[in-house]
Design an enzyme around this catalytic site. Structure first.
Site, mmCIF file in Angstrom:
data_model
loop_
_atom_site.group_PDB
_atom_site.id
_atom_site.type_symbol
_atom_site.label_atom_id
_atom_site.label_comp_id
_atom_site.label_asym_id
_atom_site.label_seq_id
_atom_site.Cartn_x
_atom_site.Cartn_y
_atom_site.Cartn_z
ATOM 1 N N LYS A 105 0.864 -1.183 0.000
ATOM 2 C CA LYS A 105 0.000 0.000 0.000
ATOM 3 C C LYS A 105 0.904 1.237 0.000
ATOM 4 O O LYS A 105 0.693 2.204 0.742
ATOM 5 C CB LYS A 105 -0.912 -0.045 1.236
ATOM 6 C CG LYS A 105 -2.060 0.917 1.195
ATOM 7 C CD LYS A 105 -3.138 0.564 0.187
ATOM 8 C CE LYS A 105 -4.189 1.644 0.097
ATOM 9 N NZ LYS A 105 -5.085 1.483 -1.055
ATOM 10 N N ASP B 59 -4.667 -3.458 -2.758
ATOM 11 C CA ASP B 59 -6.119 -3.574 -2.973
ATOM 12 C C ASP B 59 -6.408 -4.072 -4.380
ATOM 13 O O ASP B 59 -7.303 -4.907 -4.595
ATOM 14 C CB ASP B 59 -6.864 -2.261 -2.661
ATOM 15 C CG ASP B 59 -6.093 -1.009 -3.019
ATOM 16 O OD1 ASP B 59 -4.856 -1.076 -3.088
ATOM 17 O OD2 ASP B 59 -6.709 0.042 -3.235
ATOM 18 N N ASP C 167 -1.582 -11.498 5.819
ATOM 19 C CA ASP C 167 -2.542 -12.209 6.659
ATOM 20 C C ASP C 167 -3.892 -12.258 5.940
ATOM 21 O O ASP C 167 -4.541 -13.306 5.839
ATOM 22 C CB ASP C 167 -2.666 -11.451 7.993
ATOM 23 C CG ASP C 167 -3.348 -12.270 9.070
ATOM 24 O OD1 ASP C 167 -3.714 -13.419 8.808
ATOM 25 O OD2 ASP C 167 -3.519 -11.743 10.189
#
Ligand code: NAP
Length: 482
Positions: free
Chosen positions: A176, A209, A233
């Site tokens: 990100k 994303d 995760d």
């Protein structure tokens, strides 16, 4: 006679003992010579009053044996003790979490026939999972996202080495970095520096994303994905779902010295003791463990038996065919044992080789910049009134200081000097002071003097210097800050 290898086994909580028991039974039936040293961690240890959830005899056993087969450990959610899982990973510096998923023969999913065969390589000890949290005001919590150059280098090299060991063609780095330019950005930067050392492997960066979106749309485009702890995760649960669910997802936690093998899933307490859960994830984690200790032939034999059992669907567990029709965990385990020596008709085991873990010094890592200076400080203040009253007060506090108040932000958005917008504010303010002389260097004494001046009038809870390394800002701007 072959020497027995001793492995520490932690049955774990909830469904753990059933899953781990199944894996041990199959390994024993396959004739692999392992001495299981049983130790405990997690819920039952918390109940004994050991707050870490990991007792000394478990630590000692892991240090001695260096290989662990582990069931899931329950963690209280949102309160109470820290996760014993995370404690184990961090205590033994198992910095790489390898999470492979591959389409299973006979497990029908919306993706069947697409040939999904990918691995998430998740950084395992840093990021938000360093677990450094503070209530900075009674109503505002903070969690530090710590990412180091050394940690990034280790996980990136592991991903490329893993790709080489398995003959995989590409490594994608998912971050990100568009938003968290310093923390997530450090993984991206390190990845781009190291990737050219592996010209045989294609590499690219993808925003996490979009990676999640691509994984749902076209998962077969991925081979190896390297990512930070929290991202890994989440997307590895997603990738498990693509091939049949958490019951099928194994994982290895690898460090330079110690390796812990477990399922991706947790202790699923509602199924505990019912003999209904799918033990495949732990069995395949045990297969990864066998390869780690050099038992390649036995690993492939067990893997083949698992695939035959799944392919023929005669002993499918409830998560695959519904709990009204599902086989018992014990029946499924026996079917795998009965299938040892058989090969699946439509599935072939990969050609595995030992992974070459990167050699990185155990010494604390230091990155030495050519130049550094401090241009100011962010002082975090608890203040029950509005931005304007705080700004005016601080402007007067530093009227005669070498620092000026540059801006105040609230939850990352500039709110002083007051602009046209009116963000919703809480009582937690980041007050940015910079040197009036833009070419100067703020000494520690100057920052201390600033803090003392501010503290005389305001309730502060945190200070962060504003560093420049090699002429580049070592801090980010607030939204709306110029
Ligand atoms: P979970 O235990 O993984 O269970 C979530 C759901 O996944 C289950 O309700 C079940 O789905 C399915 N599932 C998981 N394992 C399965 C298996 N072997 N066979 C069939 N279905 C399986 O996640 P959770 O409920 O969020 O967490 C429970 C506890 O486990 C928490 O204390 C958590 O902290 C801990 N945990 C531990 C680890 C670890 O030890 N590494 C990892 C994750 C979570 P359905 O309900 O749809 O049937």
């Amino acid at each position: 006679m072959q020497n027995k290898r001793t492995v520490t086994v932690i049955p774990g909580d909830g469904i753990g003992p059933e899953c781990v028991g199944a894996a041990m039974k199959i390994i024993d039936a396959a004739g692999v010579s392992i001495e299981w040293e049983e130790r405990h961690a997690g819920e039952r240890v918390f109940k004994q009053g050991i707050p870490s959830g990991v007792p000394a005899d478990t630590i000692e056993s892991i240090k001695k044996n260096r290989v662990v087969l582990k069931g899931p450990l329950g963690t209280p959610v949102g309160f109470g003790q820290k996760s014993a899982n995370v404690t184990l990973r961090k205590l033994f510096e198992t910095y790489a979490n390898i999470r492979p998923v591959r389409e299973f023969p006979g497990v029908t999913t919306p993706y069947s026939g697409r040939g999904i065969d990918l691995v998430v390589v998740r950084e395992n000890v840093e990021d938000l999972y360093a677990g450094i949290e503070h209530m900075q005001t009674p109503g505002v919590a903070q969690c530090l996202k710590l990412i180091s150059r050394k940690g990034c280098e280790k996980i990136v090299r592991t991903a490329f080495e893993f790709a080489r060991a398995e003959g995989r063609k590409s490594v994608a780095c998912a971050t990100k970095a568009n938003i968290m330019k310093m923390t997530e950005g450090l993984l991206k930067k390190t990845f781009e520096e190291i990737a050219p050392e592996y010209p045989d492997i294609e590499s690219w960066h993808v925003i996490i994303d979009n990676c999640a979106h691509q994984l749902v749309k076209k998962p077969e485009q991925y081979d190896v994905i390297v990512t930070t702890n929290m991202n890994g995760d989440i997307i590895s649960d997603l990738t498990s779902g693509l091939v049949g669910g958490l019951g099928f997802a194994p994982t290895a936690n690898l460090g330079n010295d110690i390796a812990i093998f477990e399922a991706v899933h947790g202790s699923a307490p509602k199924y505990a003791g019912k003999d209904v859960i799918n033990p495949t994830a732990v069995i395949l984690s045990a297969v990864m463990m066998l390869r780690h200790i050099g038992e390649f032939e036995a690993a492939t034999r067990i893997e083949n038996a698992v695939m035959v059992t799944i392919e023929e669907g005669k002993a499918a567990t409830g998560d695959v065919v519904g709990y009204d029709n599902g086989a018992k965990t014990s029946e499924y385990t026996q079917a795998i044992i009965d299938n040892l020596g058989r090969k699946p008709a439509t599935w072939q085991a990969r050609d595995h080789q030992a992974i070459q873990m990167p050699t990185v010094s155990d010494e604390p890592a230091t990155v030495v910049p050519a130049s550094r200076r401090v241009i100011g400080a962010d002082i975090f203040i608890e203040w029950p009134q509005n931005a304007e009253s705080l700004g005016q007060s601080l402007d007067s506090v530093v009227a005669d200081s070498p620092f000026r108040l540059k801006m105040i932000s609230n939850r990352g958005t500039k709110v002083y000097p007051v602009g046209d917008t009116a963000p919703d504010c809480v009582d937690h303010w980041r007050c940015r002071f910079v040197l009036r002389d833009a070419a100067a260097d703020a000494t520690p004494d100057m920052v201390m003097a600033l803090l003392t001046q501010v503290a005389a009038k305001h309730e502060w809870m945190h200070v962060e210097k504003l560093p420049e390394f090699n002429g580049e800002a070592g801090y980010t701007m607030a939204q709306g800050e110029d």
